[in-house]
Scaffold this active site. Structure first.
Site, short mmCIF file in Angstrom:
data_model
loop_
_atom_site.label_atom_id
_atom_site.label_comp_id
_atom_site.label_asym_id
_atom_site.label_seq_id
_atom_site.Cartn_x
_atom_site.Cartn_y
_atom_site.Cartn_z
N PRO A 18 0.64 -1.43 0.19
CG PRO A 18 0.11 -1.07 2.18
CD PRO A 18 0.79 -1.87 1.08
CG MET A 19 3.66 2.22 -2.47
SD MET A 19 4.85 1.77 -3.06
CE MET A 19 3.42 0.83 -4.53
CD GLN A 72 -2.63 -0.14 5.12
OE1 GLN A 72 -2.08 0.85 5.00
NE2 GLN A 72 -1.17 -1.13 5.60
CB CYS A 102 2.10 5.51 8.57
SG CYS A 102 2.24 7.08 7.50
CE LYS A 141 3.46 -2.36 3.85
NZ LYS A 141 4.26 -1.14 4.26
CG ASN A 202 7.34 -3.61 3.04
OD1 ASN A 202 7.55 -2.60 3.56
ND2 ASN A 202 6.64 -3.90 1.38
N GLY A 203 10.16 -4.37 2.55
CA GLY A 203 10.84 -2.71 2.16
C GLY A 203 12.31 -3.29 1.51
CG ASP A 204 16.04 -1.52 1.64
OD1 ASP A 204 15.40 -0.32 0.89
OD2 ASP A 204 16.73 -1.61 2.39
#
Length: 222
Positions: A18-19, A72, A102, A141, A202-204
């Protein structure tokens, strides 16, 4: 473990993170065509939803080609999150996801998003309420912790698994890192080794090769 949702099983699941201002319906459908298994909406303010703010309800649009999809939500007030989740369910998603990651100041400093990492009693109360109240799977998340002196991801995995969430997505950074530095996949591996619930890394993860590396290293489920 595998990720099971909407009558389907994924081993592993390839998920669109989600972004904000990115993962709208058009972008989600494009990613679905390109092979994404599970989609997420942009994050939506529970307070904005229950107050019928113009932008918030529009983010809940669900196209028939987007399933399985999660909406979300974020917030820090139990009743607002419960009421907004009930509203979100009516849009036809397959699960409801709670944002506990966030890092943006105006969100986290009000106790929402990653701000919930500083108030795990409230986090527990909110998640328990969501699991009990809504008829869809609930997921979370999150991040590793508020900062490097307060990494509590493993304790939170244990707590959230006991409350009955369906899976957890872990961004391998703390709130204080924001999006700087490198994601620490070691904690994603440790969370998976607890073997309590499915874990999404999640991440990179910016390429196919990155996805393959995190899956091989951590044995995560997505």
């Amino acid at each position: 473990m595998s990720i099971k949702i909407a009558g389907k099983t994924y081993e592993p699941a390839l998920c669109l993170a989600p972004m904000e201002d990115v993962t709208d319906s058009a972008f989600r459908r494009l990613c679905k065509e390109l092979g994404a298994d599970i989609l997420y909406s942009e994050f939506i303010s529970s307070e904005a939803l229950i107050r019928d703010a113009v932008k918030a309800p529009k983010k809940m649009f669900v196209h028939e080609n987007e399933h399985p999809l999660g909406i979300q939500l974020y917030g820090a007030r139990l009743q607002a999150l419960l009421d907004s989740a009930e509203m979100a369910v009516k849009s036809g998603p397959d699960f409801i996801d709670l944002n506990v990651g966030c890092p943006v100041t105006k969100v986290a400093d009000q106790g929402m998003g990653a701000g919930l990492l500083k108030n795990c009693d409230l986090l527990s109360t909110v998640v328990a309420g969501l699991v009990k109240t809504i008829p869809l799977p609930v997921t979370v998340k999150t991040r590793l912790g508020w900062d490097h002196d307060n990494i509590n991801i493993l304790e939170n995995v244990e707590m959230l698994a006991a409350l009955g969430i369906s899976w957890i997505a872990i961004h391998g950074r703390t709130r204080s890192q924001g999006y700087k530095g490198s994601a620490d996949w070691e904690y994603i591996k440790k969370a998976k080794e607890l073997n309590l619930l499915p874990v999404i890394g999640n991440g990179d993860i910016k390429s196919v090769e990155d996805a393959e590396k995190v899956l091989e290293f951590s044995k995560c489920d997505g």
